[in-house]
Design a protein around this motif. Structure first.
Motif, mmCIF file in Angstrom:
data_model
loop_
_atom_site.group_PDB
_atom_site.id
_atom_site.type_symbol
_atom_site.label_atom_id
_atom_site.label_comp_id
_atom_site.label_asym_id
_atom_site.label_seq_id
_atom_site.Cartn_x
_atom_site.Cartn_y
_atom_site.Cartn_z
ATOM 1 N N LYS A 257 0.946 -0.965 -0.007
ATOM 2 C CA LYS A 257 0.439 0.209 0.059
ATOM 3 C C LYS A 257 1.144 1.017 0.160
ATOM 4 O O LYS A 257 0.211 2.765 -0.429
ATOM 5 N N VAL A 258 2.206 1.168 0.253
ATOM 6 C CA VAL A 258 2.800 2.342 0.147
ATOM 7 C C VAL A 258 4.032 1.998 -1.119
ATOM 8 O O VAL A 258 5.471 3.094 -0.885
ATOM 9 N N TYR A 259 4.094 1.627 -1.910
ATOM 10 C CA TYR A 259 4.691 1.659 -2.505
ATOM 11 C C TYR A 259 5.972 0.668 -3.093
ATOM 12 O O TYR A 259 6.690 0.924 -3.248
ATOM 13 N N ALA A 260 5.345 -0.062 -2.138
ATOM 14 C CA ALA A 260 6.864 -1.045 -1.873
ATOM 15 C C ALA A 260 6.621 -2.542 -2.261
ATOM 16 O O ALA A 260 5.379 -2.819 -3.199
ATOM 17 N N PRO A 261 6.862 -3.715 -2.262
ATOM 18 C CA PRO A 261 6.778 -4.642 -3.252
ATOM 19 C C PRO A 261 5.424 -5.500 -2.140
ATOM 20 O O PRO A 261 5.903 -5.780 -0.943
ATOM 21 N N LYS A 262 4.902 -6.479 -2.932
ATOM 22 C CA LYS A 262 4.029 -7.224 -1.756
ATOM 23 C C LYS A 262 4.866 -8.154 -1.082
ATOM 24 O O LYS A 262 5.713 -9.001 -1.764
ATOM 25 N N GLY A 263 4.258 -9.117 0.109
ATOM 26 C CA GLY A 263 5.200 -9.741 0.411
ATOM 27 C C GLY A 263 5.793 -9.058 1.850
ATOM 28 O O GLY A 263 5.768 -10.334 2.408
ATOM 29 N N ALA A 264 5.120 -8.257 1.990
ATOM 30 C CA ALA A 264 6.567 -7.917 3.460
ATOM 31 C C ALA A 264 4.962 -7.253 4.358
ATOM 32 O O ALA A 264 3.928 -5.950 3.572
ATOM 33 N N GLY A 265 4.777 -6.923 5.970
ATOM 34 C CA GLY A 265 3.728 -5.810 6.840
ATOM 35 C C GLY A 265 4.738 -6.232 7.838
ATOM 36 O O GLY A 265 5.574 -6.453 8.251
ATOM 37 N N ALA A 266 3.640 -6.210 8.504
ATOM 38 C CA ALA A 266 4.392 -5.998 10.389
ATOM 39 C C ALA A 266 3.195 -5.387 11.364
ATOM 40 O O ALA A 266 1.913 -5.020 10.971
ATOM 41 N N VAL A 267 3.458 -5.655 11.915
ATOM 42 C CA VAL A 267 2.344 -5.147 13.305
ATOM 43 C C VAL A 267 3.309 -4.479 14.392
ATOM 44 O O VAL A 267 4.448 -5.157 14.749
ATOM 45 N N TYR A 268 2.526 -4.186 15.167
ATOM 46 C CA TYR A 268 3.518 -3.174 15.872
ATOM 47 C C TYR A 268 2.735 -3.895 17.293
ATOM 48 O O TYR A 268 1.719 -3.442 17.431
ATOM 49 N N MET A 269 3.451 -3.920 18.695
ATOM 50 C CA MET A 269 2.676 -4.301 19.229
ATOM 51 C C MET A 269 3.161 -3.898 20.631
ATOM 52 O O MET A 269 4.578 -4.078 20.617
ATOM 53 N N SER A 270 2.142 -3.157 21.514
ATOM 54 C CA SER A 270 2.875 -2.254 23.259
ATOM 55 C C SER A 270 3.828 -3.715 23.634
ATOM 56 O O SER A 270 2.897 -4.681 24.029
ATOM 57 N N THR A 271 4.545 -3.282 24.468
ATOM 58 C CA THR A 271 4.647 -3.848 25.371
ATOM 59 C C THR A 271 4.338 -4.580 26.832
ATOM 60 O O THR A 271 4.651 -5.138 27.140
ATOM 61 N N GLU A 272 2.875 -3.253 26.816
ATOM 62 C CA GLU A 272 2.193 -3.731 27.895
ATOM 63 C C GLU A 272 0.741 -4.945 27.236
ATOM 64 O O GLU A 272 0.646 -5.583 28.128
ATOM 65 N N VAL A 273 1.522 -5.610 25.946
ATOM 66 C CA VAL A 273 0.452 -6.407 26.120
ATOM 67 C C VAL A 273 1.148 -8.412 25.807
ATOM 68 O O VAL A 273 2.093 -8.065 25.264
ATOM 69 N N PRO A 274 0.033 -8.690 26.892
ATOM 70 C CA PRO A 274 1.101 -9.997 26.845
ATOM 71 C C PRO A 274 0.905 -10.819 25.921
ATOM 72 O O PRO A 274 0.398 -11.884 26.532
ATOM 73 N N TRP A 275 1.520 -11.463 24.128
ATOM 74 C CA TRP A 275 0.785 -11.902 23.777
ATOM 75 C C TRP A 275 1.722 -13.435 23.366
ATOM 76 O O TRP A 275 2.615 -13.366 24.844
ATOM 77 N N LYS A 276 0.968 -14.300 23.017
ATOM 78 C CA LYS A 276 1.412 -15.809 22.889
ATOM 79 C C LYS A 276 1.019 -16.158 21.188
ATOM 80 O O LYS A 276 0.137 -15.372 20.697
ATOM 81 N N PRO A 277 2.730 -16.872 20.582
ATOM 82 C CA PRO A 277 2.251 -16.672 19.312
ATOM 83 C C PRO A 277 1.282 -17.959 19.224
ATOM 84 O O PRO A 277 0.671 -18.407 19.630
ATOM 85 N N LEU A 278 0.861 -17.618 17.622
ATOM 86 C CA LEU A 278 -0.340 -18.478 17.543
ATOM 87 C C LEU A 278 0.554 -20.061 17.086
ATOM 88 O O LEU A 278 -0.227 -20.874 16.828
ATOM 89 N N TYR A 279 1.506 -19.811 16.613
ATOM 90 C CA TYR A 279 2.751 -21.071 15.854
ATOM 91 C C TYR A 279 3.808 -21.216 17.299
ATOM 92 O O TYR A 279 4.196 -20.346 17.310
ATOM 93 N N THR A 280 3.440 -22.225 18.100
ATOM 94 C CA THR A 280 4.123 -22.700 18.930
ATOM 95 C C THR A 280 5.618 -23.437 18.924
ATOM 96 O O THR A 280 5.971 -24.020 17.151
ATOM 97 N N GLY A 281 6.711 -22.738 19.216
ATOM 98 C CA GLY A 281 7.890 -23.171 18.411
ATOM 99 C C GLY A 281 8.511 -22.582 17.585
ATOM 100 O O GLY A 281 9.980 -22.589 17.301
#
Length: 380
Positions: free
Chosen positions: A200-224
């Protein structure tokens, strides 16, 4: 070809393409490898993380690279819900979200997560009252898009965030359509997680990002997984990420200039519709909404949107009937239907979206095609 579908995807800029080619040639090591080639790739990754964090007004350890916006939304939502305790397994989202958000929440229902889908008011806005009514003691996450990719309507996230902070509810936003178009700041919006995408910003398809605040106690969808601090498995695509960040830096630098151009093109288009008395109504006709200037949702009276799109394509003009990720499904868009429209009106919807190379001549060619369509109706 006249390309007026920048909301679906953008062409790769010369700068981003140069970075991609250079990194593909000179920085081909695996960023997880301990040798010098791997270390060189990891340096690029570290810089990219720091740069993107700065653009989002966050910290570098909150950036996790993905393959694009769809994966960013799915991983963000699942990872946050995975990290929440059993008594906070309720998520609230909206009817207008990108399909990837609905994929994610639908999958969560199979493991017992309660999901509430809220609708906006007639202006397409999620108000504080609408959101508050949906919140429960067990609500753990709210996911509301920053702006809709079909209608361009911007949601007042900064107004909603204090309500969620007060109730200790985490806040995720899909900012794929707004990043690089308007300011996207973690602190100003008051959100805990942000999803963005490269193409969406004039870059190749195939990349993206998530920004996650350090306050969020996330656990991965894929373990390992070991890549991206366990957030996502798979060898990190350093050349694509480097190009994504280079394009993002350039796009943010040009943000104000491009915003001004988009406003001028939008105003010209709307003025010409009225001047030429074309039977086309735009969502911008309602001044109560805050909207992205580069996206114009229209309704061409007497024609289904799909017919208008195909007629434009026949004349070398690319427009859309809505989200490209939902193409092939001939039914009213949920985002458009959420504006409390009839099926007939919703099926007339088309989307025009501007970009860096759009000119008034492009708009004139589109208007000329619209005039020919009108003549078809008058000739019947």
């Amino acid at each position: 070809m006249v390309y007026l579908d920048y909301a679906a995807s953008t062409p790769v800029s010369k700068e981003a393409l140069h970075v991609f080619q250079q990194l593909s040639r000179d920085c081909y090591g695996n960023a997880s490898s301990l040798h010098d080639a791997g270390g060189k790739a990891n340096e690029i990754l570290t810089y990219s993380r720091q740069s993107l964090a700065k653009l989002l007004d966050g910290e570098s350890d909150g950036v996790f690279f993905t393959s694009g916006g769809t994966e960013s939304n799915i991983l963000a939502i699942h990872s946050i819900m995975n990290g929440l305790p059993a008594h906070k397994q309720h998520i609230v989202t909206t009817k207008m979200e990108h399909p990837s958000v609905h994929y994610a929440v639908n999958a969560l229902t199979h493991r017992g997560v309660k999901v509430t889908i809220i609708e906006p008011n007639e202006e397409g806005i999620i108000t504080k009252d609408i959101l508050e009514e949906a919140l429960l003691p067990e609500t753990g996450l709210v996911s509301i898009q920053h702006a809709n990719s079909e209608t361009g309507i911007i949601q007042p996230l900064a107004e909603l965030a204090p309500l969620l902070k007060k109730r200790h509810v985490f806040f995720h936003t899909d900012a794929v359509q707004t990043f690089g178009k308007i300011r996207v700041s973690l602190k100003e919006l008051g959100v805990d997680a942000i999803s963005i995408s490269s193409h969406k910003v004039y870059a190749p398809k195939g990349a993206g990002a998530v920004y996650m605040s350090t306050e969020v106690p996330w656990k991965p969808l894929y373990t390992g997984a070991v890549q991206e601090s366990g957030f996502r498995p798979g060898t990190v695509n350093v050349p694509c990420i480097g190009a994504f960040v280079a394009a993002s830096e350039q796009t943010i630098l040009q943000l104000e200039e491009q915003h001004k151009l988009d406003c001028q093109l939008r105003d010209y288009f709307i003025q010409q519709l009225k001047k030429q008395q074309l039977p086309v109504r735009t969502l911008h006709d309602n001044g109560k909404r805050r909207m992205l200037p580069h996206i114009i949702g229209c309704f061409f009276e007497g024609f289904e949107g799909q017919y208008v799109m195909l007629a434009c394509n026949k004349h070398g003009i690319c427009i859309s009937t809505g989200s490209a990720c939902a193409s092939g499904y001939h039914h009213p868009s949920p985002a458009v239907k959420a504006l409390h429209l009839s099926d007939r009106d919703a099926l007339q919807f088309i989307r025009i979206s501007f970009g860096r190379m759009t000119s008034k001549d492009d708009i004139d060619q589109l208007l000329h095609t619209f005039m020919n369509l009108q003549k078809e109706t008058e000739g019947e």
